[in-house]
Design an enzyme around this catalytic site. Structure first.
Site, PDB file in Angstrom:
ATOM      1  N   CYS A   1      12.101  -7.762  12.369  1.00 22.58           N
ATOM      2  CA  CYS A   1      12.664  -8.688  11.384  1.00 22.58           C
ATOM      3  C   CYS A   1      11.672  -8.766  10.217  1.00 22.58           C
ATOM      4  O   CYS A   1      10.624  -9.405  10.327  1.00 22.58           O
ATOM      5  CB  CYS A   1      12.867 -10.051  12.047  1.00 22.58           C
ATOM      6  SG  CYS A   1      13.673 -11.255  11.006  1.00 22.58           S
TER       7      CYS A   1
ATOM      8  N   CYS B   1       0.790  -1.236   0.000  1.00 22.20           N
ATOM      9  CA  CYS B   1       0.000   0.000   0.000  1.00 22.20           C
ATOM     10  C   CYS B   1       0.820   1.282   0.000  1.00 22.20           C
ATOM     11  O   CYS B   1       0.263   2.363  -0.122  1.00 22.20           O
ATOM     12  CB  CYS B   1      -0.966   0.008   1.178  1.00 22.20           C
ATOM     13  SG  CYS B   1      -0.167   0.249   2.789  1.00 22.20           S
TER      14      CYS B   1
ATOM     15  N   CYS C   1      -2.658  -1.220   5.696  1.00 26.27           N
ATOM     16  CA  CYS C   1      -3.388  -2.253   4.947  1.00 26.27           C
ATOM     17  C   CYS C   1      -3.479  -3.593   5.662  1.00 26.27           C
ATOM     18  O   CYS C   1      -4.175  -4.493   5.204  1.00 26.27           O
ATOM     19  CB  CYS C   1      -2.774  -2.450   3.569  1.00 26.27           C
ATOM     20  SG  CYS C   1      -1.167  -3.290   3.558  1.00 26.27           S
TER      21      CYS C   1
ATOM     22  N   CYS D   1       1.402  -4.147   8.530  1.00 28.32           N
ATOM     23  CA  CYS D   1       1.303  -2.762   8.089  1.00 28.32           C
ATOM     24  C   CYS D   1       0.113  -2.106   8.786  1.00 28.32           C
ATOM     25  O   CYS D   1      -0.996  -2.661   8.807  1.00 28.32           O
ATOM     26  CB  CYS D   1       1.125  -2.702   6.568  1.00 28.32           C
ATOM     27  SG  CYS D   1       0.805  -1.032   5.955  1.00 28.32           S
TER      28      CYS D   1
END
Length: 182
Positions: free
Chosen positions: A169, A100, A149, A146
């Site tokens: 990570c 996104c 999104c 995220c």
């Protein structure tokens, strides 16, 4: 029986790692250009400036994301260690969500963790990444998603450097990178 399984799992991991790491070029300079990162014409949900949360069904993501990006970001797959384009890169710039375009990390927060995936000690802002418990492979981990999104980015561990002690990570394939202008 459990110790035999653990030994077998460990040996499989070591052998797989050895074959994956052999023969790879160690070029730490990222050759990504701003032009091919900012514009994603096949993905109407990609924006480096819009931070509003989006809720897109996986059926739609499957139409706009490449298959390998979809597998990692929407199905929580993981790229093999030491194979992603950013795991040992040290170019200065900014990392964004590959789905996104959400701003995730600055390169100043990246460090060499030797784990085989790009590692950061701090996210760009408190909303850029969200977290949830992940017990998917028989161990307790914290999944990093995220904040815009909900795409799978990687995992968060408590073995990073100061000042945070955190290690984000991340899967390289879940990240886009825009280098700083020289």
């Amino acid at each position: 029986m459990k110790s035999k399984f653990s030994l077998l799992f460990f040996l499989t991991f070591v052998i797989t790692f050895a074959f994956q790491a052999c023969g790879q070029k160690k070029d730490k300079t990222i050759k990504t250009t701003t032009a091919n990162v900012i514009s994603k014409p096949n993905n109407p949900y990609y924006s480096n400036t819009d931070t509003s949360k989006i809720n897109i069904p996986n059926s739609e993501w499957k139409k706009v994301l490449p298959a390998d990006v979809y597998a990692v970001m929407r199905e929580a797959d993981t790229e093999r260690p030491f194979t992603g384009k950013y795991w040992d890169a040290d170019t200065k710039g900014t990392y964004y969500c590959a789905s996104c375009g959400n701003l995730l990390f600055k390169s100043t927060a990246k460090f060499a963790s030797s784990c085989g995936w790009p590692s950061f000690f701090e996210q760009e802002n408190k909303k850029s990444i969200v977290f949830r418990e992940d017990n998917s492979i028989g161990m307790e981990r914290i999944e990093a998603l995220c904040g815009r999104c909900g795409g799978h980015l990687g995992h968060l561990f408590d073995d990073g450097p100061k000042p945070t002690g955190k290690r984000y990570c991340m899967n390289s394939i879940a990240l886009d990178f825009i280098p700083d202008k020289m």
